[in-house]
Design an enzyme around this catalytic site. Structure first.
Site, PDB file in Angstrom:
ATOM      1  N   ALA A 123      44.827  49.930  37.797  1.00  0.00           N
ATOM      2  CA  ALA A 123      44.868  48.330  38.380  1.00  0.00           C
ATOM      3  C   ALA A 123      43.640  48.125  39.419  1.00  0.00           C
ATOM      4  O   ALA A 123      43.233  49.028  39.949  1.00  0.00           O
ATOM      5  CB  ALA A 123      46.361  48.331  39.195  1.00  0.00           C
ATOM      6  N   MET A 124      43.632  46.829  39.236  1.00  0.00           N
ATOM      7  CA  MET A 124      42.342  46.251  40.064  1.00  0.00           C
ATOM      8  C   MET A 124      42.506  46.620  41.612  1.00  0.00           C
ATOM      9  O   MET A 124      41.373  46.395  42.111  1.00  0.00           O
ATOM     10  CB  MET A 124      42.243  44.896  39.654  1.00  0.00           C
ATOM     11  N   ARG A 125      43.548  46.864  42.027  1.00  0.00           N
ATOM     12  CA  ARG A 125      43.746  46.980  43.580  1.00  0.00           C
ATOM     13  C   ARG A 125      43.092  48.350  43.796  1.00  0.00           C
ATOM     14  O   ARG A 125      43.041  48.668  45.039  1.00  0.00           O
ATOM     15  CB  ARG A 125      45.065  46.739  43.929  1.00  0.00           C
ATOM     16  N   TYR A 126      43.264  49.204  42.835  1.00  0.00           N
ATOM     17  CA  TYR A 126      42.706  50.551  43.069  1.00  0.00           C
ATOM     18  C   TYR A 126      41.267  50.706  42.969  1.00  0.00           C
ATOM     19  O   TYR A 126      40.609  51.735  43.328  1.00  0.00           O
ATOM     20  CB  TYR A 126      43.460  51.521  42.265  1.00  0.00           C
ATOM     21  N   THR A 127      40.564  49.942  41.917  1.00  0.00           N
ATOM     22  CA  THR A 127      38.978  50.505  41.620  1.00  0.00           C
ATOM     23  C   THR A 127      38.341  49.319  42.311  1.00  0.00           C
ATOM     24  O   THR A 127      38.734  48.306  42.897  1.00  0.00           O
ATOM     25  CB  THR A 127      38.879  49.916  40.091  1.00  0.00           C
TER      26      THR A 127
END
Length: 856
Positions: free
Chosen positions: A127-131
């Site tokens: 998910a974009m919150r992790y990368t």
């Protein structure tokens, strides 16, 4: 009430437009199509980017996410892009961001992502919150000089920001990274190419604008995929470079490792572009399981940090090259790539060749470099003007300081020194803002050096803007710098010719014996010998019976002749494996046949490349001979023609292995014997020749090859088996009626339905005989067919349908003929008529049956 209606009508006329639905749909769809073609799905020919990609890179550049700066959360990037430039879902923005970071999708990744950005196995990114992400070094070259008014900007969707319509693009990104997309009425599929080769081709085209696609192929060898592999088809590459469409084959890189002395392992180290590795491994394993490929032991994915690796272990003695070819043919280890090089050129979707795309890029670079030169010239002249004023000020610095000290404020200072010394407003602004330490002698020398450099730069920029040759030289120099910084070796190997892979599926089949059964109603079964031996009874449909039962090898092939003059080519391994007690599979479920088509004869072969003839005969007396080799085919998904028939005729008899005589029998009991040499050989598409003359109401039921010493058995409609001898039949020419061999009864006569040759070798070995009626079958030894001197033979069945006597292992007559020297040919006895006309004009049939009793 009337006034209300008038008001309503007036409102309708003023506010509501009357328009045809097709006009509305056409107009709206045209606008929608224009949007998705230009602003969503197709890349621009100049920078090779779709709008969402361009907006992501520009936004990251504005955020300062350069390749040497810290990463920022992908969610922050996606939010910034969505809020400022791309008012669509954040998922589509993040997917585009992730794709630009994947080194198995992009030959030159434009985003450097920290974290899980997906895999070649089809795994989704985290998910974009992790990368986290930042621009790659290559992407910086696409954005380079964008702050120097090199490209046009337009207002964003809410007019609060501005965004570029195209990026400066220091290298031809469209050809380097390729593109794929589908829009309304258009699709694009452009493969990636090696950056160094594309830049060299661009430089060559700048030097020689008349170069054609053939010349550009000296530089661009073909596509260069991020996953490597082998590309075959030089002609397809050339076609694509010329017209934008072409076809090539992408093949995996495969090696063979030796596990032990006689055992190999197939290792795949590179796979075709856009192929999902996990799906590929699964499909290969499914081929092993579903196609019963026993020689493949295991399929493993051994990919690790060192690189991609798929291992396929083979059994000892297995042919590795054969299985490589088989997997290339039947899995995505080899795929076809079809070029469709459509890009937005001059605001329109255009199918372009490589030269057109490179020319579009060169024109774009001319505009970029020209705009940058104008921007730098303007700034240089402005700075030169300021430096000139500062140098002039140094000679009167004490007086300038005195005037400034006496002035009320900054604005008054500017006006006073402008009036006193003639400085321009720009120079005066620079003077009043000057720091006192800059008045040292060192800084004055630096100003003079800066003025000298500025004058040189201004001269160079003026020359560039006035001389296209210098402009093009600048573009070439910048391309060479890019090549030096980010150029990489080619990953994909190019091969000129597409290799045609031919697979003999027999090599996949285990060498095993099975039982084959074919019924008169057209059901076919294959069963293991274990199932056959364990089954007391054969599984049959009601009133059905076996007409063919034989132990065959899986590598053998059945040839099934039908009454419509066709034959069905059916390899044994293609028949579904069943239990012997099962009904079998109806032939129409294997090969589509007509409703009125039925099987009349079955043969099996393990080798078609032999000098063997077959005899085909129809119920109207037509016959021909064909060669066995003509029956061998590679495609067999439908019945194939064996003999051309008239609309009223049917194929009724097929025999094999040419012998000196042909015996033909008719339903009403006539037998004709003639020399085999009289019957010509024809191809499969031809009809036959007249071979037996038939009375009205009569029809041919059987024809077979025979030696002079042979006998034959006839089966009648009443279930009687009658034996006769070939030697007792006079030899006629072709197209005669023959003689009567079965006495006619006025009521319930015996009619011949089938016949079979019987040799001395068959008698010696006491072979099996299959007798079939309309409802049952009977298997007996041939010795059980013996009978007394009854002219109607021995009753074996309630009714007759088919008789077949197994072949002998050793044919005595054939051995005698081989050993004996060839005899001088004797002319056969020819009887002018088969009937004698008496003095009273009575017709008497010639028959040997007058010697027998009339009893049955």
């Amino acid at each position: 009430m009337k006034s209300v209606k008038e008001k309503i009508n007036q409102f309708v006329n003023e506010r509501i437009q009357k328009t045809l639905l097709e006009d509305i749909v056409s107009s709206r769809f045209a606008r929608y199509s224009k949007y998705i073609i230009q602003d969503r799905a197709l890349p621009d020919a100049r920078d090779g980017l779709k709008p969402v990609q361009r907006r992501i890179l520009y936004a990251m550049g504005e955020m300062g996410l350069l390749s040497n700066k810290p990463y920022k959360k992908s969610a922050r990037i996606a939010g910034d892009v969505m809020g400022k430039y791309h008012p669509h879902g954040d998922s589509s923005i993040y997917e585009a961001l992730v794709r630009m970071s994947q080194d198995f999708k992009m030959l030159v990744p434009l985003v450097d992502m920290h974290g899980n950005n997906g895999s070649i196995d089809g795994d989704k990114a985290a998910a974009m919150r992790y990368t986290e992400a930042r621009l790659s070094k290559e992407a910086e070259y696409l954005l380079k000089d964008i702050d120097k008014r090199t490209v046009p900007f337009v207002p964003n969707f809410d007019d609060e920001e501005e965004e570029p319509t195209v990026l400066p693009a220091r290298f031809p990104n469209l050809l380097v990274n390729g593109a794929m997309g589908i829009s309304a009425g258009y699709a694009t599929k452009i493969p990636p190419h090696n950056l160094a080769e594309v830049i060299e081709a661009t430089i060559a085209l700048i030097d020689h604008p008349n170069l054609e696609a053939e010349d550009l192929m000296q530089y661009i060898k073909g596509p260069d995929f991020p996953t490597g592999g082998i590309v075959q088809g030089k002609d397809g590459i050339l076609e694509a470079m010329k017209k934008g469409v072409g076809r090539v084959i992408i093949r995996s890189k495969i090696e063979v490792e030796e596990i032990s002395k006689a055992q190999d392992r197939i290792v795949v180290t590179e796979i075709p572009y856009e192929v999902n590795k996990a799906d590929l491994v699964r499909s290969i394993d499914n081929l092993r399981v579903n196609n019963n490929i026993d020689d493949i032991i295991e399929v493993r994915d051994e990919t690790d940090q060192e690189g991609l690796r798929i291992a396929i272990d083979l059994k000892k003695g297995a042919d590795a090259q054969f299985y490589i070819n088989y997997l290339l043919k039947n899995s995505d280890l080899q795929i076809t790539f079809n070029y469709n090089m459509v890009a937005i050129l001059n605001n329109r979707p255009v199918l372009c060749g490589v030269k057109e795309l490179l020319l579009a890029y060169i024109e774009h670079q001319k505009e970029v470099v020209t705009n940058r030169a104008n921007y730098e010239l303007e700034r240089s002249m402005k700075r030169n003007h300021i430096v000139e004023g500062l140098i002039k000020m140094t000679s009167v610095v004490e007086e300038v300081i005195k005037i400034i000290r006496q002035s009320k404020n900054k604005a008054d200072s500017k006006i006073n020194i402008m009036n006193r010394f003639g400085f321009t407003e720009l120079q005066a602004e620079a003077i009043v803002m000057l720091q006192l330490y800059r008045l040292s002698s060192t800084d004055i020398e630096a100003l003079m050096k800066e003025q000298e450099d500025l004058n040189q730069l201004i001269n160079e920029l003026n020359e560039m803007l006035s001389n296209e040759r210098i402009l093009m030289r600048t573009i070439k120099k910048e391309l060479q710098e890019v090549l030096k910084e980010i150029g990489k070796p080619r990953k994909t190997v190019i091969e000129d010719e597409i290799e045609n892979i031919k697979i003999d599926h027999r090599d996949l089949i285990s060498d095993e014996n099975v039982m084959i059964g074919v019924t008169k109603d057209g059901y076919i079964k294959r069963a293991s010998l274990r199932s056959f031996n364990a089954s007391k009874d054969v599984g049959l449909k009601e009133n059905d019976a076996l007409v063919y039962e034989k132990e065959l090898n899986n590598l053998d092939t059945l040839i099934l002749f039908t009454n419509l003059g066709n034959y069905i080519y059916l390899p044994v391994f293609k028949i579904e494996d069943q239990k012997w007690k099962d009904l079998g599979i109806y032939i129409n479920n294997i090969v589509p046949i007509d409703k009125n088509e039925r099987i009349i004869k079955v043969f099996s072969f393990n080798n078609f490349n032999r000098d063997i003839q077959l005899l085909l005969a129809t119920k109207e007396g037509q016959m021909k001979q064909i060669q066995l080799i003509d029956l061998d085919v590679t495609r067999y998904h439908r019945p194939l023609r064996a003999m051309k028939l008239s609309k009223t005729d049917e194929l009724v008899s097929v025999d094999i292995n040419r012998k000196p005589n042909i015996i033909a029998l008719s339903k009403l009991g006539y037998a004709l014997r003639f020399n085999t040499d009289e019957l010509p050989n024809y191809g499969l598409q031809a009809g036959g020749v007249n071979s037996m003359s038939l009375n009205e109401g009569d029809e041919l039921v059987s024809a077979f090859y025979a030696y002079d010493s042979d006998e034959f058995y006839m089966l009648t409609n009443r279930g009687h088996v009658i034996k006769d001898s070939v030697m007792e039949l006079p030899k006629y020419g072709r197209n005669r009626r023959g003689i009567i061999v079965i006495e006619r009864l006025k009521t319930n006569p015996h009619l011949i339905v089938s016949a079979s040759r019987f040799s001395k070798a068959q008698a010696k070995e006491d072979v099996n005989t299959l007798l079939v009626s309309s409802k049952e079958s009977l298997k007996v030894l041939v010795s059980e067919l013996k009978y007394s001197n009854n002219k109607f033979g021995k009753k074996m069945l309630d009714d007759g349908f088919y008789i077949s006597i197994d072949d002998a292992k050793e044919d005595i007559e054939e051995e005698i003929i081989k050993k004996e020297p060839p005899k001088k040919e004797t002319k056969p006895i020819k009887l002018k008529e088969e009937q004698v006309i008496t003095k009273t004009n009575q017709q008497i049939r010639l028959s040997r049956l007058d010697l027998f009793d009339d009893e049955e």
